[in-house]
Design a protein around this motif. Structure first.
Motif, PDB file in Angstrom:
ATOM      1  N   GLU A  76       0.038  -5.388   1.513  1.00 40.46           N
ATOM      2  CA  GLU A  76       1.476  -5.382   1.272  1.00 40.46           C
ATOM      3  C   GLU A  76       1.857  -3.961   0.893  1.00 40.46           C
ATOM      4  OE1 GLU A  76       4.945  -7.619  -1.406  1.00 40.46           O
ATOM      5  OE2 GLU A  76       2.833  -8.213  -1.579  1.00 40.46           O
ATOM      6  N   ILE A  77       2.877  -3.431   1.542  1.00 41.09           N
ATOM      7  CA  ILE A  77       3.271  -2.051   1.323  1.00 41.09           C
ATOM      8  C   ILE A  77       3.997  -1.887  -0.009  1.00 41.09           C
ATOM      9  CG2 ILE A  77       4.642  -0.113   2.198  1.00 41.09           C
ATOM     10  CD1 ILE A  77       2.322  -0.737   3.984  1.00 41.09           C
ATOM     11  N   ASP A  78       3.608  -0.873  -0.754  1.00 43.95           N
ATOM     12  CA  ASP A  78       4.355  -0.448  -1.940  1.00 43.95           C
ATOM     13  C   ASP A  78       5.276   0.671  -1.474  1.00 43.95           C
ATOM     14  OD1 ASP A  78       5.197   1.027  -4.246  1.00 43.95           O
ATOM     15  OD2 ASP A  78       3.579   0.114  -5.403  1.00 43.95           O
ATOM     16  N   TYR A  79       6.564   0.408  -1.364  1.00 43.05           N
ATOM     17  CA  TYR A  79       7.483   1.361  -0.759  1.00 43.05           C
ATOM     18  C   TYR A  79       7.785   2.559  -1.652  1.00 43.05           C
ATOM     19  CZ  TYR A  79       8.029  -1.798   3.122  1.00 43.05           C
ATOM     20  OH  TYR A  79       7.772  -2.572   4.228  1.00 43.05           O
ATOM     21  N   ALA A  80       7.551   2.422  -2.947  1.00 47.27           N
ATOM     22  CA  ALA A  80       7.670   3.589  -3.828  1.00 47.27           C
ATOM     23  C   ALA A  80       6.502   4.542  -3.562  1.00 47.27           C
ATOM     24  CB  ALA A  80       7.674   3.149  -5.288  1.00 47.27           C
ATOM     25  N   CYS A  84       6.580   8.443  -1.742  1.00 49.68           N
ATOM     26  CA  CYS A  84       5.927   9.572  -2.414  1.00 49.68           C
ATOM     27  C   CYS A  84       4.845  10.179  -1.531  1.00 49.68           C
ATOM     28  CB  CYS A  84       5.339   9.105  -3.739  1.00 49.68           C
ATOM     29  SG  CYS A  84       4.552  10.410  -4.706  1.00 49.68           S
ATOM     30  N   HIS A  85       4.063   9.329  -0.862  1.00 49.58           N
ATOM     31  CA  HIS A  85       2.940   9.817  -0.061  1.00 49.58           C
ATOM     32  C   HIS A  85       3.414  10.511   1.209  1.00 49.58           C
ATOM     33  CE1 HIS A  85      -1.335  10.043   0.581  1.00 49.58           C
ATOM     34  NE2 HIS A  85      -1.198   9.581   1.810  1.00 49.58           N
ATOM     35  N   LEU A  86       4.456   9.998   1.828  1.00 44.05           N
ATOM     36  CA  LEU A  86       4.965  10.628   3.048  1.00 44.05           C
ATOM     37  C   LEU A  86       5.649  11.957   2.754  1.00 44.05           C
ATOM     38  CD1 LEU A  86       6.492   7.586   4.980  1.00 44.05           C
ATOM     39  CD2 LEU A  86       4.267   8.672   5.327  1.00 44.05           C
ATOM     40  N   THR A  87       6.231  12.069   1.563  1.00 42.82           N
ATOM     41  CA  THR A  87       6.904  13.308   1.197  1.00 42.82           C
ATOM     42  C   THR A  87       5.901  14.378   0.795  1.00 42.82           C
ATOM     43  OG1 THR A  87       8.801  12.032   0.421  1.00 42.82           O
ATOM     44  CG2 THR A  87       8.664  14.329  -0.276  1.00 42.82           C
ATOM     45  N   GLN A  88       4.858  13.986   0.055  1.00 45.74           N
ATOM     46  CA  GLN A  88       3.862  14.913  -0.472  1.00 45.74           C
ATOM     47  C   GLN A  88       4.544  16.052  -1.236  1.00 45.74           C
ATOM     48  OE1 GLN A  88       0.412  15.051  -0.413  1.00 45.74           O
ATOM     49  NE2 GLN A  88      -0.090  13.273   0.842  1.00 45.74           N
ATOM     50  N   SER A 205      -6.071   4.760   7.842  1.00 45.83           N
ATOM     51  CA  SER A 205      -6.778   5.784   7.079  1.00 45.83           C
ATOM     52  C   SER A 205      -6.104   6.116   5.756  1.00 45.83           C
ATOM     53  CB  SER A 205      -6.904   7.069   7.920  1.00 45.83           C
ATOM     54  OG  SER A 205      -5.638   7.685   8.087  1.00 45.83           O
ATOM     55  N   ILE A 206      -4.848   5.665   5.572  1.00 45.48           N
ATOM     56  CA  ILE A 206      -4.140   5.973   4.326  1.00 45.48           C
ATOM     57  C   ILE A 206      -3.689   4.711   3.587  1.00 45.48           C
ATOM     58  CG2 ILE A 206      -3.346   8.206   5.178  1.00 45.48           C
ATOM     59  CD1 ILE A 206      -0.571   6.921   5.582  1.00 45.48           C
ATOM     60  N   LYS A 207      -4.149   3.547   4.041  1.00 44.62           N
ATOM     61  CA  LYS A 207      -3.653   2.305   3.456  1.00 44.62           C
ATOM     62  C   LYS A 207      -3.935   2.199   1.963  1.00 44.62           C
ATOM     63  CE  LYS A 207      -7.720  -0.454   4.787  1.00 44.62           C
ATOM     64  NZ  LYS A 207      -8.176  -1.629   5.588  1.00 44.62           N
ATOM     65  N   GLN A 208      -5.029   2.805   1.502  1.00 39.39           N
ATOM     66  CA  GLN A 208      -5.361   2.710   0.077  1.00 39.39           C
ATOM     67  C   GLN A 208      -4.364   3.451  -0.796  1.00 39.39           C
ATOM     68  OE1 GLN A 208      -7.097   4.285   2.418  1.00 39.39           O
ATOM     69  NE2 GLN A 208      -8.352   5.971   1.616  1.00 39.39           N
ATOM     70  N   TYR A 209      -3.606   4.364  -0.200  1.00 36.68           N
ATOM     71  CA  TYR A 209      -2.636   5.149  -0.961  1.00 36.68           C
ATOM     72  C   TYR A 209      -1.247   4.526  -0.973  1.00 36.68           C
ATOM     73  CZ  TYR A 209      -6.317   8.571  -0.153  1.00 36.68           C
ATOM     74  OH  TYR A 209      -7.535   9.208  -0.072  1.00 36.68           O
ATOM     75  N   ILE A 210      -1.007   3.564  -0.092  1.00 35.88           N
ATOM     76  CA  ILE A 210       0.353   3.028   0.044  1.00 35.88           C
ATOM     77  C   ILE A 210       0.440   1.527  -0.170  1.00 35.88           C
ATOM     78  CG2 ILE A 210       1.019   4.878   1.631  1.00 35.88           C
ATOM     79  CD1 ILE A 210       0.704   2.869   3.934  1.00 35.88           C
ATOM     80  N   GLN A 211      -0.681   0.870  -0.426  1.00 41.99           N
ATOM     81  CA  GLN A 211      -0.623  -0.571  -0.591  1.00 41.99           C
ATOM     82  C   GLN A 211      -0.210  -0.952  -2.006  1.00 41.99           C
ATOM     83  OE1 GLN A 211      -4.410  -2.481   0.034  1.00 41.99           O
ATOM     84  NE2 GLN A 211      -5.542  -0.879  -1.022  1.00 41.99           N
ATOM     85  N   LYS A 212       0.400  -2.120  -2.113  1.00 41.53           N
ATOM     86  CA  LYS A 212       0.898  -2.594  -3.387  1.00 41.53           C
ATOM     87  C   LYS A 212      -0.244  -3.105  -4.254  1.00 41.53           C
ATOM     88  CE  LYS A 212       4.316  -5.820  -5.257  1.00 41.53           C
ATOM     89  NZ  LYS A 212       5.289  -6.880  -4.902  1.00 41.53           N
ATOM     90  N   ASP A 213      -0.203  -2.736  -5.519  1.00 40.57           N
ATOM     91  CA  ASP A 213      -1.178  -3.222  -6.482  1.00 40.57           C
ATOM     92  C   ASP A 213      -0.833  -4.670  -6.815  1.00 40.57           C
ATOM     93  OD1 ASP A 213      -2.771  -3.825  -8.630  1.00 40.57           O
ATOM     94  OD2 ASP A 213      -2.306  -2.029  -9.786  1.00 40.57           O
ATOM     95  N   GLY A 217       3.087  -6.251 -11.152  1.00 44.66           N
ATOM     96  CA  GLY A 217       4.031  -6.974 -11.982  1.00 44.66           C
ATOM     97  C   GLY A 217       5.487  -6.849 -11.584  1.00 44.66           C
ATOM     98  N   TYR A 218       5.779  -6.363 -10.376  1.00 42.03           N
ATOM     99  CA  TYR A 218       7.169  -6.325  -9.943  1.00 42.03           C
ATOM    100  C   TYR A 218       7.281  -6.875  -8.534  1.00 42.03           C
ATOM    101  CZ  TYR A 218       6.616  -2.352  -6.740  1.00 42.03           C
ATOM    102  OH  TYR A 218       6.252  -1.532  -5.699  1.00 42.03           O
ATOM    103  N   ASN A 219       8.440  -7.464  -8.233  1.00 40.40           N
ATOM    104  CA  ASN A 219       8.699  -8.022  -6.925  1.00 40.40           C
ATOM    105  C   ASN A 219      10.122  -7.665  -6.506  1.00 40.40           C
ATOM    106  OD1 ASN A 219       6.254  -9.786  -6.309  1.00 40.40           O
ATOM    107  ND2 ASN A 219       6.839 -10.579  -8.318  1.00 40.40           N
ATOM    108  N   TYR A 220      10.395  -7.840  -5.207  1.00 40.47           N
ATOM    109  CA  TYR A 220      11.740  -7.617  -4.704  1.00 40.47           C
ATOM    110  C   TYR A 220      12.498  -8.921  -4.875  1.00 40.47           C
ATOM    111  CZ  TYR A 220       8.891  -4.064  -2.433  1.00 40.47           C
ATOM    112  OH  TYR A 220       7.993  -3.061  -2.194  1.00 40.47           O
ATOM    113  N   ARG A 221      13.442  -8.947  -5.814  1.00 38.57           N
ATOM    114  CA  ARG A 221      14.132 -10.195  -6.134  1.00 38.57           C
ATOM    115  C   ARG A 221      15.255 -10.483  -5.151  1.00 38.57           C
ATOM    116  NH1 ARG A 221      15.873  -8.834 -12.111  1.00 38.57           N
ATOM    117  NH2 ARG A 221      16.289  -6.868 -11.031  1.00 38.57           N
ATOM    118  N   SER A 222      15.558 -11.761  -4.993  1.00 36.14           N
ATOM    119  CA  SER A 222      16.696 -12.127  -4.166  1.00 36.14           C
ATOM    120  C   SER A 222      17.978 -11.754  -4.898  1.00 36.14           C
ATOM    121  CB  SER A 222      16.692 -13.637  -3.881  1.00 36.14           C
ATOM    122  OG  SER A 222      16.851 -14.372  -5.081  1.00 36.14           O
ATOM    123  N   LEU A 223      19.032 -11.505  -4.166  1.00 31.81           N
ATOM    124  CA  LEU A 223      20.285 -11.104  -4.777  1.00 31.81           C
ATOM    125  C   LEU A 223      20.847 -12.168  -5.705  1.00 31.81           C
ATOM    126  CD1 LEU A 223      22.206  -9.253  -1.929  1.00 31.81           C
ATOM    127  CD2 LEU A 223      21.160  -8.271  -3.956  1.00 31.81           C
TER     128      LEU A 223
END
Length: 228
Positions: A76-80, A84-88, A205-213, A217-223
């Motif tokens: 599952e992607i951690d978008y934060a 950060c990783h794509l910007t470097q 090759s970079i999944k370990q840096y961008i996957q969700k832990d 303890g946080y989720n994307y809540r419904s509106l």
């Protein structure tokens, strides 16, 4: 776990008027020390493709493509983390996230709301129902138009997605002096797109840096459950 958010620029007009610095020019006032360009090429280093000066970066993410890629990788992607990783160490102009949308899907609306509040410019198109019962929304045209339109204001484009339909737009950017990095899964990426990009980064090759832990303890809540 503390989640770092990415504040939107408070002076967008000033940023867009600044002229980007093309390859070989030194960045000023980044607040980041220069990297050692002679270090070994590890998986993390593949993102910048051996370029210590990417200039100003614009990120374009095909949300549907990335979602299905994450399913194949079993993460599952951690978008934060992803932003950060794509910007470097580069200066971020904008990060676009393109997604099909179901108006009555509260969970998806909550996710897109979170994305807007955490550094992404979200571009949506309503999903179309197909005869087989599936739903689809193609945003390749929107991605291509934004990449070309904003090209005078950035030095490096990071395209997250592997559709071959974008190869023509990527090739056009190269004639404008823009560097293009394509980030996708090798097995589902178009060879025509990879061939015209300046470099290709396999998401595996970079999944370990961008996957969700899983313990973040946080989720994307419904509106409907949002307190904002």
């Amino acid at each position: 776990m503390t989640i770092s958010t990415f504040n939107k620029e408070t002076n967008q007009d000033k940023i867009l008027k600044e002229k980007p610095r093309r390859q070989g020019q030194r960045l000023m006032n980044t607040g980041v020390e220069s990297e050692n360009t002679n270090r070994p090429n590890t998986s993390a280093d593949q993102l910048i493709c051996n370029s210590s000066n990417r200039g100003r970066v614009a990120i374009f993410i095909d949300g549907s493509n990335l979602f299905h890629t994450a399913l194949q990788l079993g993460i599952e992607i951690d978008y934060a983390k992803l932003l950060c990783h794509l910007t470097q160490d580069a200066r971020l102009l904008r990060a676009f996230f393109y997604s099909g949308m179901e108006r009555n899907n509260d969970k998806q609306q909550g996710f897109l709301f979170w994305m807007r509040r955490n550094g992404y410019r979200v571009v949506t198109k309503e999903l179309i129902s197909l005869p087989d019962g599936s739903k689809k929304s193609n945003l390749d045209v929107e991605i291509a138009v934004d990449m070309i339109t904003l090209s005078p204001y950035y030095d490096t484009a990071v395209l997250v997605g592997g559709h071959g339909d974008l190869a023509y737009a990527v090739n056009a950017l190269s004639y404008k002096g823009v560097r293009v990095e394509v980030v996708s899964l090798r097995g589902i990426s178009s060879d025509s797109l990879i061939d015209v990009a300046d470099c290709f980064i396999d998401l595996d090759s970079i999944k370990q840096y961008i996957q969700k832990d899983p313990h973040s303890g946080y989720n994307y809540r419904s509106l409907s459950n949002s307190s904002f």
